[in-house]
Design an enzyme around this catalytic site. Structure first.
Site, PDB file in Angstrom:
ATOM      1  N   LYS A 292      48.243  27.025  54.983  1.00 38.80           N
ATOM      2  CA  LYS A 292      46.936  26.555  54.496  1.00 38.80           C
ATOM      3  C   LYS A 292      46.896  26.400  52.981  1.00 38.80           C
ATOM      4  O   LYS A 292      46.005  25.753  52.449  1.00 38.80           O
ATOM      5  CB  LYS A 292      45.837  27.515  54.958  1.00 38.80           C
ATOM      6  CG  LYS A 292      45.903  28.881  54.307  1.00 38.80           C
ATOM      7  CD  LYS A 292      44.907  29.846  54.938  1.00 38.80           C
ATOM      8  CE  LYS A 292      45.040  31.210  54.278  1.00 38.80           C
ATOM      9  NZ  LYS A 292      44.443  32.285  55.051  1.00 38.80           N
TER      10      LYS A 292
ATOM     11  N   ARG B 208      35.726  40.319  57.944  1.00 43.84           N
ATOM     12  CA  ARG B 208      35.681  38.859  57.964  1.00 43.84           C
ATOM     13  C   ARG B 208      35.598  38.518  59.456  1.00 43.84           C
ATOM     14  O   ARG B 208      34.783  39.127  60.149  1.00 43.84           O
ATOM     15  CB  ARG B 208      36.901  38.247  57.254  1.00 43.84           C
ATOM     16  CG  ARG B 208      36.637  36.811  56.802  1.00 43.84           C
ATOM     17  CD  ARG B 208      37.821  36.167  56.090  1.00 43.84           C
ATOM     18  NE  ARG B 208      38.923  35.853  57.007  1.00 43.84           N
ATOM     19  CZ  ARG B 208      40.053  35.250  56.630  1.00 43.84           C
ATOM     20  NH1 ARG B 208      40.236  34.902  55.370  1.00 43.84           N
ATOM     21  NH2 ARG B 208      41.008  34.998  57.501  1.00 43.84           N
TER      22      ARG B 208
END
Ligand SMILES: *Cc1c(COP(=O)(O)O)cnc(C)c1O
Length: 356
Positions: free
Chosen positions: A36, A131
């Site tokens: 990413k 998260r």
């Protein structure tokens, strides 16, 4: 060459990828290379293909589509838990998805049925970083429902640490995850193939044989790209370090008082950049800004250069200690951390220079 410029040592990234793959395979762990940080750059992606990496993960479906377009046929994992609005593309271009929401699992199942495909699902469990992830108490309920859905396979569970609260992956929380998996296996009445751990900070857990035996899959980005481990604040031994270097040009070089002058905005706090009054200092302004980099992650290669701050398009540095050597038009080099790399890769204003 246009500046700012990013020198990318594709060859060194390839070496890191090959080394990590081998290291993990020796422990029967599959490497899922997290790409990413590349913003879909297929020139850098080649490093992973040449290293023979057979499983990659990205958090943006657009990037995965680009990698498919240059012929990548290995496993692609959707790293960010999916948006409902992208499920169609996820089913089309990926093989595995991380999930935490029943609604999303149902949408993936429905779409997979429609196109007659099977998608593996890994349910993310939150064991402390806060998260993404379902709480352990709610896991079985979701897993049992996924178990009943057509065209999706409940492959296992995973967790992510370090990214939000900054919780370090350690023996304690990883053992917790292993126990959560075992309990779930009892409830499902079958064993689960995957315990997916991440990220770079979890690499050091593999020194523990028990954990290494239980972890089947490791999602790693930073270690390959930069050879660093930000969470544990260390360099990874035996890897190539800092494989991205930023070059930026000096557009102003002047002696100025270090203290600002005038009434400060924001209740007298200004922008919080004020440092101690050091008298007159030699300052260099460079043509690169917040659009292109995270200035907290710039490490000047020239001794005596100190980064003071940044606006959208200007980087402000104190070069008093390096002054004799510099002129307007000179280029300064910086090693960069993950966050600065991510932004430099994403910025269309940063020229990419591939070293292969
Ligand atoms: C970014 C990310 C990783 C990889 O993290 P690194 O620190 O770059 O190794 C792994 N898993 C998830 C879910 C991520 O979002």
């Amino acid at each position: 060459m246009n500046y700012p410029q990013l020198d990318i040592y594709v060859n060194k990234i390839e070496e890191n990828a090959a080394k990590l793959k081998e290291k993990l395979e020796a422990k029967n762990i599959k490497l899922t290379a997290v790409v990413k940080g590349l913003a879909g750059d297929t020139n850098v992606f080649k490093a992973y293909q040449q290293a023979g990496v057979g499983s990659i993960a990205d958090s943006r479906i657009e990037n995965i589509i680009k990698f498919r377009e240059v012929g990548y046929q290995g496993e692609a994992l959707m790293l960010r838990i999916p948006m409902a609005s992208e499920v169609e593309e996820i089913v089309r271009y990926t093989d595995v998805s991380l999930v935490t929401e029943l609604k999303i699992a149902e949408l993936i199942s429905k779409e997979a049925q429609r196109v007659d495909k099977k998608i593996d699902l890994i349910v993310m469990v939150d064991i402390g970083d806060r998260r993404e992830g379902i709480l352990a108490a709610d896991l079985a309920d979701l897993a049992l429902k996924i178990e009943e859905m057509p065209n999706v396979i409940m492959k296992g569970i995973g967790t992510n640490l370090g990214c939000f609260a900054g919780i370090i992956p350690d023996e304690n929380n990883t053992k917790k995850l292993i126990n959560i998996k075992k309990e779930l296996e009892t409830k499902l009445g079958r064993s689960l193939e995957i315990l997916s751990a991440g990220n770079t900070a979890a690499l050091r857990l593999l020194e523990n044989d028990y954990l290494a035996a239980e972890i089947s899959n490791l999602r790693v980005g930073e270690a390959v790209l930069l050879g660093t481990d930000i969470i544990n604040e260390s360099l990874i031994e035996g890897f190539n370090h800092y494989n991205f270097h930023l070059k930026a040009e000096i557009i102003e070089l002047k002696e100025k008082p270090s203290n600002p002058e005038g009434e400060m905005a924001f209740g007298g706090q200004g922008r919080g950049q004020i440092i101690a009054d050091k008298g007159l200092r030699q300052r260099a302004i460079l043509a690169v800004g917040k659009q292109d980099i995270d200035y907290h992650g710039l490490y000047p290669e020239l001794e005596g250069v100190e980064v003071l701050g940044c606006s959208s398009d200007h980087l402000i540095t104190d070069v008093t200690e390096a002054a004799g050597k510099l002129e307007v038009g000179d280029i300064l080099n910086f090693k960069i951390n993950y966050s600065a790399m991510l932004r430099a890769m994403t910025s269309q204003y940063v020229t990419k220079n591939y070293i292969e």
